[in-house]
Scaffold this active site. Sequence first.
Site, PDB file in Angstrom:
ATOM      1  N   GLU A   1       0.821  -1.223   0.000  1.00  0.00           N
ATOM      2  CA  GLU A   1       0.000   0.000   0.000  1.00  0.00           C
ATOM      3  C   GLU A   1       0.850   1.266   0.000  1.00  0.00           C
ATOM      4  OE1 GLU A   1      -3.178   0.193   2.812  1.00  0.00           O
ATOM      5  OE2 GLU A   1      -4.053  -1.703   2.181  1.00  0.00           O
ATOM      6  N   GLY A   2       1.903   1.246  -0.790  1.00  0.00           N
ATOM      7  CA  GLY A   2       2.835   2.370  -0.837  1.00  0.00           C
ATOM      8  C   GLY A   2       3.992   2.110   0.099  1.00  0.00           C
TER       9      GLY A   2
END
Length: 748
Positions: free
Chosen positions: A440-441
């Site tokens: 997620e990043g």
Amino acid sequence: MNWRSWRRSWLTEPLYRKARVAMPRLSSTEKEAIDAGDVWWDAQLFSGQPDWQAFAQIRPAGLSAAERAFIDGPVAQLCAMLDDWDISWNRYDLPPEVWAFLKDNGFFGMIIPPEYGGLGFSAYAHSEVVSRISVRSVTAAVTVMVPNSLGPGELLLQFGTQAQRDHWLPRLARGLEIPSFGLTSPEAGSDAASMTDTGIVCRQMVDGVEQLGIRLNWHKRYITLSPVATVLGLAFKLFDPDHLIGDIDELGISVALVPTHLPGITIGRRHLPSMQAFQNGPNQGVDVFVPLDALIGGVEKAGQGWPMLMSALAAGRGISLPSLSAAACIFAAHTAGAYARVRTQFGIPIGKFEGIQEKLGRMAANAYLVEAARRFTCAGLDQGHKPSVVSAIMKLHATEHMRQSINDAMDVHAGKAVIDGPSNYLGGLYRALPVGITVEGANILTRNLIVFGQGAIRAHPYLMQEVTALGDSDQQAGEDAFDAVIWKHLGHSAKNALRAVGQAWTGARFAAAPAEAGLAAPYYRRLGRYASAFSLISELTLLTLGGSLKRKEMLSARLGDILAELFLLSAVLKRWHDEGRHESDLPLLRWCAEQAFFTIEKRIDDVLFNFPARGLAVALRFLLKPPGMKAKPPSDKLTALCADILLEPSDSRDRLVGSVWSSCNHASVAQLEQAFDLVVQAQPLQDRLRHGGVKDWRVAHAKGVLTDEQAQLLEQAEAAVRAVINVDDFAPDAFARQPRQKPEAPSP
């Protein structure tokens, strides 16, 4: 009128021309990322003058009766069904009955409204469910988390057509469809715009009928739930070379729903992420044809996939991993504190040694802070905000605090946590740490490019308007818009500079604080002081570096750290107020505040030391850091007070660690808590015997110094401690199993 005309001719126009040349144009991907979501408390912090009245009016996150019943019912039942050792080391998957339970009880449809058959839960309820499951099984938590975070459900709710919602949402809510989302590919990780996955608008014969649709070719990897998914949310670049749906050849990133049974789709073999058993793997499509209505939102949303993804991520990223991280921090603090209380060396609990207290105090404060930030963020989400910068802060710092807390807990437990087996309650969380840091990043990307890089433009009261004006293709219109905002910006900056310097040199004694702040008032005032300093330094950094700040990642990261510390401390103050301002919890508040102020000053020092305009850096250091007013880290005494909260039963300990472990259903954790209770009960007897010079309670009992009941209590405590410090062992041939299938060669 003469003043305005003179200002326009002699000031605004030259400044506009110079800024227009100096400021690099935002790419479409950057602009869409910045436009995604909205701003919330981060904008107040960026203004340099937080509105404490508005802060006090933020309603605490809470659960409805239906949400509470679900947590006390199906969630508790699910946790009782989970055996993480069996899942991770024997099955490499959830048992079939758990999959069925998740589908039958709506776990995959928590965010889907009731009219579509879902549970319609709040962000806080969604977060609570993930938190409670995660301490029992990371695999189960991730399996529940993903369909309710960035996935087809969220995208359909925000952008789908009514026909798409009517068809897909009931099926997703009932678990008839298992969704996954395909974004990452071998060529495109953090740089999603570089993906090579394509879709070509074309006509194709299907069952003897010509249809207008999209021919897809893709290769994705690291896709959670991909091995078991029945429908894939697919991100790809859409092209229309024959202009079948418009006049543009390259429409850009788009998102479609693709059933995984279609011809041309290959579901690859599973990945094994850090020995975690949740379903994850690659998938590939070759000349896969889907009708145009597979595009989420229909043809109208063709080419708008990137802002759709960023908008969905603005909410989901603030819930999923922060929930797991908060639970892990609480769990680490609870188990490490209890273990340090019952484990003795040299005749005393190891929790009394200062080296252990340093770890315990930090774990207690981390647990308080991350849980506070989780609740605060959920409160904003439940009020309708989609704060993309806040979500990035939460994903980054919640997982980093989790990493620190789990590592500290491993240190305290030592061999108890190193030896794997069914009774090891920390090993799975320890192995899962890299997953949270990466997905997620990735944290490196988020810290260096997103938190400040996006926050500076998105959360600043005027900067976004100026950037838009400078990028306007109509120079006259851009100049008009620039003139309308630049003078407001300059006035704001001047007032903020005076406020920052004044508060620095007065020690923030006259800064604003809420009337009901009580003992926390000094921390509100100092937070306001550092918000003003942050705003001033940010302004001057942007003015000095302009667009080149994008290449100064280390400076951007440090400024982002300051913004994050301001937000996290705001959450701590909010929690302390909302929970009733208990004086016994004050050590936790003080530790979090003093650590935040120390970190902020360290980051300010680092920014100014590396500031390209050296004269300005010297001036800022003098103005914002007066002699004798340097922030100090938490003292050893304060750290010991925080550690003591974990070592002794109290209301503070219950507020800090009581909510998560009670739903854990891990036999070894229950055994640890029982030993903790018995040791605490037996402590007065142990102290009496030690003061009397008696080393063996059995001798004291034989001499009549102890009653039978007292001897029984000591015996029970001793047996409970032995059970806790024991570790698993295995027969010599326990691991002599058949060799597993070798993995394929890495994909090109």
